[in-house]
Design a protein around this motif. Sequence first.
Motif, mmCIF file in Angstrom:
data_model
loop_
_atom_site.group_PDB
_atom_site.id
_atom_site.type_symbol
_atom_site.label_atom_id
_atom_site.label_comp_id
_atom_site.label_asym_id
_atom_site.label_seq_id
_atom_site.Cartn_x
_atom_site.Cartn_y
_atom_site.Cartn_z
ATOM 1 N N LEU A 72 35.520 46.536 36.171
ATOM 2 C CA LEU A 72 35.148 47.791 36.813
ATOM 3 C C LEU A 72 34.969 47.621 38.313
ATOM 4 O O LEU A 72 35.245 48.538 39.095
ATOM 5 N N ARG A 73 34.512 46.443 38.731
ATOM 6 C CA ARG A 73 34.382 46.190 40.168
ATOM 7 C C ARG A 73 35.747 46.147 40.860
ATOM 8 O O ARG A 73 35.846 46.407 42.056
ATOM 9 N N ARG A 74 36.781 45.796 40.118
ATOM 10 C CA ARG A 74 38.106 45.602 40.702
ATOM 11 C C ARG A 74 38.943 46.873 40.737
ATOM 12 O O ARG A 74 39.943 46.919 41.442
ATOM 13 N N THR A 75 38.605 47.888 39.942
ATOM 14 C CA THR A 75 39.506 49.014 39.744
ATOM 15 C C THR A 75 39.112 50.225 40.567
ATOM 16 O O THR A 75 37.929 50.522 40.763
ATOM 17 N N ASP A 76 40.124 50.943 41.044
ATOM 18 C CA ASP A 76 39.933 52.186 41.788
ATOM 19 C C ASP A 76 41.203 53.011 41.626
ATOM 20 O O ASP A 76 42.133 52.910 42.412
ATOM 21 N N SER A 77 41.235 53.812 40.577
ATOM 22 C CA SER A 77 42.418 54.611 40.266
ATOM 23 C C SER A 77 41.970 55.939 39.661
ATOM 24 O O SER A 77 40.992 55.990 38.908
ATOM 25 N N PRO A 78 42.690 57.035 39.956
ATOM 26 C CA PRO A 78 42.345 58.326 39.341
ATOM 27 C C PRO A 78 42.595 58.351 37.841
ATOM 28 O O PRO A 78 42.180 59.300 37.163
ATOM 29 N N VAL A 86 41.729 55.693 35.839
ATOM 30 C CA VAL A 86 40.796 54.747 35.231
ATOM 31 C C VAL A 86 39.380 55.257 35.518
ATOM 32 O O VAL A 86 39.085 55.670 36.643
ATOM 33 N N VAL A 87 38.521 55.239 34.502
ATOM 34 C CA VAL A 87 37.171 55.760 34.690
ATOM 35 C C VAL A 87 36.484 55.015 35.830
ATOM 36 O O VAL A 87 36.575 53.799 35.943
ATOM 37 N N LYS A 88 35.805 55.772 36.692
ATOM 38 C CA LYS A 88 35.168 55.175 37.861
ATOM 39 C C LYS A 88 33.758 54.691 37.530
ATOM 40 O O LYS A 88 33.047 55.299 36.743
ATOM 41 N N CYS A 89 33.390 53.606 38.168
ATOM 42 C CA CYS A 89 32.044 53.064 38.038
ATOM 43 C C CYS A 89 31.271 53.369 39.318
ATOM 44 O O CYS A 89 31.749 53.085 40.417
ATOM 45 N N HIS A 90 30.095 53.950 39.170
ATOM 46 C CA HIS A 90 29.285 54.342 40.330
ATOM 47 C C HIS A 90 28.073 53.445 40.552
ATOM 48 O O HIS A 90 27.325 53.648 41.491
ATOM 49 N N GLY A 91 27.901 52.475 39.705
ATOM 50 C CA GLY A 91 26.793 51.556 39.908
ATOM 51 C C GLY A 91 26.551 50.705 38.681
ATOM 52 O O GLY A 91 26.725 51.168 37.550
ATOM 53 N N ILE A 92 26.197 49.445 38.907
ATOM 54 C CA ILE A 92 25.822 48.535 37.829
ATOM 55 C C ILE A 92 24.448 47.975 38.159
ATOM 56 O O ILE A 92 24.228 47.480 39.268
ATOM 57 N N PHE A 93 23.526 48.078 37.217
ATOM 58 C CA PHE A 93 22.157 47.668 37.465
ATOM 59 C C PHE A 93 21.690 46.706 36.378
ATOM 60 O O PHE A 93 22.014 46.888 35.206
ATOM 61 N N GLU A 94 20.931 45.710 36.774
ATOM 62 C CA GLU A 94 20.296 44.805 35.828
ATOM 63 C C GLU A 94 18.783 44.970 35.952
ATOM 64 O O GLU A 94 18.198 44.821 37.028
ATOM 65 N N LYS A 95 18.157 45.328 34.832
ATOM 66 C CA LYS A 95 16.719 45.575 34.826
ATOM 67 C C LYS A 95 15.953 44.262 34.690
ATOM 68 O O LYS A 95 16.485 43.262 34.213
ATOM 69 N N PRO A 96 14.681 44.251 35.090
ATOM 70 C CA PRO A 96 13.852 43.055 34.886
ATOM 71 C C PRO A 96 13.778 42.630 33.425
ATOM 72 O O PRO A 96 13.624 41.447 33.121
ATOM 73 N N SER A 97 13.921 43.582 32.507
ATOM 74 C CA SER A 97 13.865 43.274 31.075
ATOM 75 C C SER A 97 15.117 42.550 30.596
ATOM 76 O O SER A 97 15.144 42.007 29.489
ATOM 77 N N GLY A 98 16.167 42.554 31.425
ATOM 78 C CA GLY A 98 17.425 41.964 31.008
ATOM 79 C C GLY A 98 18.433 42.987 30.542
ATOM 80 O O GLY A 98 19.607 42.657 30.329
ATOM 81 N N ASP A 99 18.013 44.259 30.364
ATOM 82 C CA ASP A 99 18.956 45.317 30.012
ATOM 83 C C ASP A 99 19.943 45.517 31.163
ATOM 84 O O ASP A 99 19.592 45.330 32.336
ATOM 85 N N LEU A 146 50.077 56.157 31.154
ATOM 86 C CA LEU A 146 51.059 55.216 31.702
ATOM 87 C C LEU A 146 50.770 54.919 33.172
ATOM 88 O O LEU A 146 50.908 53.774 33.616
ATOM 89 N N ASN A 147 50.360 55.937 33.926
ATOM 90 C CA ASN A 147 49.991 55.686 35.324
ATOM 91 C C ASN A 147 48.771 54.773 35.406
ATOM 92 O O ASN A 147 48.689 53.909 36.288
ATOM 93 N N GLY A 148 47.834 54.969 34.482
ATOM 94 C CA GLY A 148 46.674 54.083 34.453
ATOM 95 C C GLY A 148 47.059 52.661 34.087
ATOM 96 O O GLY A 148 46.584 51.693 34.702
#
Length: 320
Positions: free
Chosen positions: A103-109, A111-124, A160-162
């Motif tokens: 997801l960090r590598r992709t940027d295409s209309p 492919v689903v876009k990622c707007h943030g990745i978070f790691e919680k103190p709990s490990g989630d 196919l474009n994706g």
Amino acid sequence: MVVFRERRQLNLKRLSLPEPTDCRPRFPLPLPPTTTTTNIMSATVTIDRLADLEKVQVLGHGNGGTVYKVCNKRTSAVYALKVIKSDCDNIVRRQIFREMEILRRTDSPYVVKCHGIFEKPSGDIAIALEYMDAGTLDTVLNINGTFSEMLISNIARQVLNGLNYLHSHKIVHRDIKPSNLLVNQKMEVKIADFGVSKIMCRTLDPCDSYVGTCAYMSPERFDPDTYGANYNGYAGDIWSLGLTLLELFMGHFPFSPPGQKVDWATLMCAICFGDTPSLPENASPEFTDFINCCLQKDSIKRWTVLQLLSHPFVSGDPKS
């Protein structure tokens, strides 16, 4: 002089699914930080804090986590938030780290876009994704019934474009199916769920492992000795796409009767030894030929993404 070779007997034992222990990583998995909630996306992240997201409803469960519809309290923007619990098993955790990397590598209309990745103190782990308000193609199929050729042509073109974008970046999806293709009310289709995808180092890297959904695996994934000699690692995505489009048209998985689920051994035999699924008589010649180009059992004969993008079914005007 003609020499007849004795037909090779398939060793069914060799085709059995691997034991779960065989799938465990041979290296320690990275552990999330234990002190603070950390945003680990690149500079293109549009969500600064996980606390800004308010849960609206549950969209689904599975694979060690839950997906929520969430709203940004500051901007009112809507996202899908995938939350993976820290106590999930190593296989799921390895898949989520693989998805994060892709997801960090992709940027295409397409492919689903990622707007943030978070790691919680709990490990989630929480991944904020583009929200597609119609769900998946599987959901639409179950609610509205079969798709017309015109709709399938539009879907095929977008997927196919994706795939063209992913393959050009040496990414093989390995799990193309209706439930991994997101759609919105505008019938925009985007590829999602990269948990079993692979970043290829070389064109002919092996992709014959038992990952992804068995039902949509290509013959060479089950039996690489027969169907996979010198095959291109990206060809499996094309087979899966062909089955997906055929399912949208027929209303059920092509290798099983409507409403019936088959066991793994029966499915494997049907894919490897049975006839390729045929379209109903009302299918157009263009659609029939397109599906045949996707579902060639010999992976070398299967058309590539670029070839399929020039096929009349995608580039022309199929019947509605």
